[in-house]
Design an enzyme around this catalytic site. Structure first.
Site, PDB file in Angstrom:
ATOM      1  N   GLU A  35      -4.778  -3.255  -8.072  1.00 53.53           N
ATOM      2  CA  GLU A  35      -5.098  -2.136  -8.986  1.00 53.53           C
ATOM      3  C   GLU A  35      -5.575  -0.922  -8.210  1.00 53.53           C
ATOM      4  O   GLU A  35      -5.815   0.128  -8.795  1.00 53.53           O
ATOM      5  CB  GLU A  35      -6.161  -2.549 -10.017  1.00 53.53           C
ATOM      6  CG  GLU A  35      -5.819  -3.797 -10.827  1.00 53.53           C
ATOM      7  CD  GLU A  35      -4.350  -3.925 -11.189  1.00 53.53           C
ATOM      8  OE1 GLU A  35      -3.837  -3.034 -11.887  1.00 53.53           O
ATOM      9  OE2 GLU A  35      -3.717  -4.916 -10.779  1.00 53.53           O
ATOM     10  N   ASP A  46      19.667  23.155   6.458  1.00 57.18           N
ATOM     11  CA  ASP A  46      18.504  22.900   5.631  1.00 57.18           C
ATOM     12  C   ASP A  46      17.860  24.192   5.161  1.00 57.18           C
ATOM     13  O   ASP A  46      16.882  24.155   4.444  1.00 57.18           O
ATOM     14  CB  ASP A  46      17.483  22.043   6.379  1.00 57.18           C
ATOM     15  CG  ASP A  46      17.538  20.617   5.889  1.00 57.18           C
ATOM     16  OD1 ASP A  46      18.599  20.232   5.410  1.00 57.18           O
ATOM     17  OD2 ASP A  46      16.526  19.908   5.985  1.00 57.18           O
ATOM     18  N   PRO A  79      -0.585   7.641  -7.383  1.00 57.86           N
ATOM     19  CA  PRO A  79      -0.064   8.497  -8.452  1.00 57.86           C
ATOM     20  C   PRO A  79      -1.077   9.558  -8.899  1.00 57.86           C
ATOM     21  O   PRO A  79      -0.704  10.497  -9.598  1.00 57.86           O
ATOM     22  CB  PRO A  79       0.232   7.512  -9.602  1.00 57.86           C
ATOM     23  CG  PRO A  79       0.222   6.153  -8.990  1.00 57.86           C
ATOM     24  CD  PRO A  79      -0.671   6.238  -7.791  1.00 57.86           C
ATOM     25  N   ARG A 110      12.180  13.790   9.998  1.00 58.46           N
ATOM     26  CA  ARG A 110      13.399  14.583  10.190  1.00 58.46           C
ATOM     27  C   ARG A 110      13.095  16.056  10.461  1.00 58.46           C
ATOM     28  O   ARG A 110      13.982  16.797  10.886  1.00 58.46           O
ATOM     29  CB  ARG A 110      14.366  14.402   9.021  1.00 58.46           C
ATOM     30  CG  ARG A 110      13.813  14.815   7.687  1.00 58.46           C
ATOM     31  CD  ARG A 110      14.759  14.436   6.564  1.00 58.46           C
ATOM     32  NE  ARG A 110      16.007  15.178   6.594  1.00 58.46           N
ATOM     33  CZ  ARG A 110      16.117  16.463   6.267  1.00 58.46           C
ATOM     34  NH1 ARG A 110      15.054  17.146   5.870  1.00 58.46           N
ATOM     35  NH2 ARG A 110      17.280  17.071   6.329  1.00 58.46           N
TER      36      ARG A 110
HETATM   37  C1  9WO Z   1      -2.029  -0.203 -11.573  1.00 56.49           C
HETATM   38  C2  9WO Z   1      -2.219  -0.212 -12.930  1.00 56.49           C
HETATM   39  C3  9WO Z   1      -2.296  -1.238 -13.827  1.00 56.49           C
HETATM   40  C4  9WO Z   1      -2.486  -0.930 -15.170  1.00 56.49           C
HETATM   41  C5  9WO Z   1      -2.575   0.402 -15.589  1.00 56.49           C
HETATM   42  C6  9WO Z   1      -2.488   1.427 -14.661  1.00 56.49           C
HETATM   43  C7  9WO Z   1      -2.316   1.092 -13.344  1.00 56.49           C
HETATM   44  N1  9WO Z   1      -2.193   1.881 -12.299  1.00 56.49           N
HETATM   45  C8  9WO Z   1      -2.062   1.107 -11.229  1.00 56.49           C
HETATM   46  C9  9WO Z   1      -1.931   1.679  -9.946  1.00 56.49           C
HETATM   47  O1  9WO Z   1      -1.915   2.885  -9.820  1.00 56.49           O
HETATM   48  N2  9WO Z   1      -1.879   0.807  -8.920  1.00 56.49           N
HETATM   49  C10 9WO Z   1      -1.719   1.329  -7.606  1.00 56.49           C
HETATM   50  C11 9WO Z   1      -0.602   0.615  -6.913  1.00 56.49           C
HETATM   51  C12 9WO Z   1      -2.952   1.268  -6.781  1.00 56.49           C
HETATM   52  C13 9WO Z   1      -2.700   2.056  -5.521  1.00 56.49           C
HETATM   53  C14 9WO Z   1      -1.387   1.637  -4.832  1.00 56.49           C
HETATM   54  N3  9WO Z   1      -0.336   1.503  -5.790  1.00 56.49           N
HETATM   55  C15 9WO Z   1       0.546   2.487  -6.006  1.00 56.49           C
HETATM   56  C16 9WO Z   1       0.715   3.652  -5.298  1.00 56.49           C
HETATM   57  N4  9WO Z   1       1.411   2.481  -6.998  1.00 56.49           N
HETATM   58  N5  9WO Z   1       2.116   3.612  -6.963  1.00 56.49           N
HETATM   59  C17 9WO Z   1       1.738   4.347  -5.942  1.00 56.49           C
HETATM   60  C18 9WO Z   1       2.259   5.651  -5.656  1.00 56.49           C
HETATM   61  C19 9WO Z   1       1.900   6.335  -4.516  1.00 56.49           C
HETATM   62  C20 9WO Z   1       2.399   7.609  -4.311  1.00 56.49           C
HETATM   63  N6  9WO Z   1       3.251   8.174  -5.178  1.00 56.49           N
HETATM   64  C21 9WO Z   1       3.620   7.523  -6.291  1.00 56.49           C
HETATM   65  C22 9WO Z   1       3.129   6.245  -6.561  1.00 56.49           C
END
Ligand code: 9WO
Length: 250
Positions: free
Chosen positions: A116, A169, A89, A154
């Site tokens: 995490e 597209d 994220p 795709r």
């Molecule tokens: C865990 C967490 C716990 C408490 C407060 C904040 C927190 N953030 C995270 C977190 O970002 N965990 C991730 C889980 C660690 C890397 C892999 N994970 C992940 C990737 N979750 N969401 C994504 C992701 C990837 C690409 N686009 C959107 C979401």
């Protein structure tokens, strides 16, 4: 194109590679997807891949060495160099222009975190780009990797069944939302298909679809119009709509 995926759940990502457009791209040899499990490169009886965070706090952090070994093995599977993309994220938000850019590369390595996240030293040493698919937290990077693979697959030349789908597209290429679609029956208790689509007049149909795409984009995602590729006819149409709306609201 070749995509390597480093993940504790490589089958999760491989699952999406079995169906539809992605599956067909793989069958046609346009795309190769291979998973690499850090657990296979972990040491000791327990094959540990995670440990508690320094500084305390909840959860676990993925350790450097199993990830680094899995990345090395993936790199070595093909002589072409690859960029390492960490799905998180915190990354740059992916859009269709970003997808096109990724799709043009010979190789990608997608790194999926769990828990995490990944030890920051591994990110600094090995990761070239951080990519986010949207502003929400998942339980791991695997679903995000599957999204990237699908969107990129795709766009591989020959992946879509009829060339028309790729041409359609052009809406996506122009940065507009899609027009509505209809199929049989032409008349139904839920409504009739717009007459223009039954007219056989292909110029009229194209114009109607373009205008519907413009209308939907104006109503739902006006922010997209700023970077969309619009011609003079598009601009005139939008100006007429907005002038109309101005009269209606008074
Ligand atoms: C865990 C967490 C716990 C408490 C407060 C904040 C927190 N953030 C995270 C977190 O970002 N965990 C991730 C889980 C660690 C890397 C892999 N994970 C992940 C990737 N979750 N969401 C994504 C992701 C990837 C690409 N686009 C959107 C979401």
């Amino acid at each position: 194109m070749r995509i390597d995926v480093v993940s504790l759940f490589p089958d999760f990502v491989g699952g999406c590679a079995g169906f539809g457009v992605v599956g067909r791209a793989i069958e046609r040899g346009l795309l190769t997807v291979e998973g690499w499990n850090p657990r296979d490169y972990a040491e000791g009886n327990y094959r540990r891949v995670d440990d508690r965070p320094f500084g305390g706090g909840p959860g676990m952090v993925m350790m450097i060495d199993p990830l680094r070994a899995a990345i090395s093995a993936a790199r070595a599977a093909d002589p072409a160099p690859t960029r390492v993309i960490y799905l998180s994220p915190q990354g740059r938000r992916l859009d269709q222009a970003g997808v096109r850019e990724l799709a043009s590369r010979e190789r990608l390595l997608l790194l999926c975190g769990r828990y995490e996240g990944v030890d920051e030293r591994l990110v600094q040493a090995e990761v070239d780009e951080e990519v986010s698919i949207g502003d929400y937290v998942l339980s791991g990077g695997e679903l995000a990797a599957a999204v990237v693979i699908d969107a990129v697959a795709r766009l591989q030349e020959g992946a879509l069944n009829d060339a028309g789908s790729a041409a359609q597209d052009s809406f996506a290429d122009d940065g507009l939302l899609d027009c509505p679609h209809y199929t049989k029956p032409a008349s139904h208790e839920l409504g009739d298909v717009p007459g223009v689509l039954l007219s056989g007049n292909h110029a009229e149909i194209s114009r109607w679809r373009r205008q519907q795409a413009l209308l939907r984009t104006l109503e739902r995602r006006p922010d997209l119009l700023e970077s969309a590729s619009l011609d003079d006819a598009d601009r005139r149409f939008l100006a007429a709509i907005q002038a109309d709306a101005g009269h209606g609201s008074r």
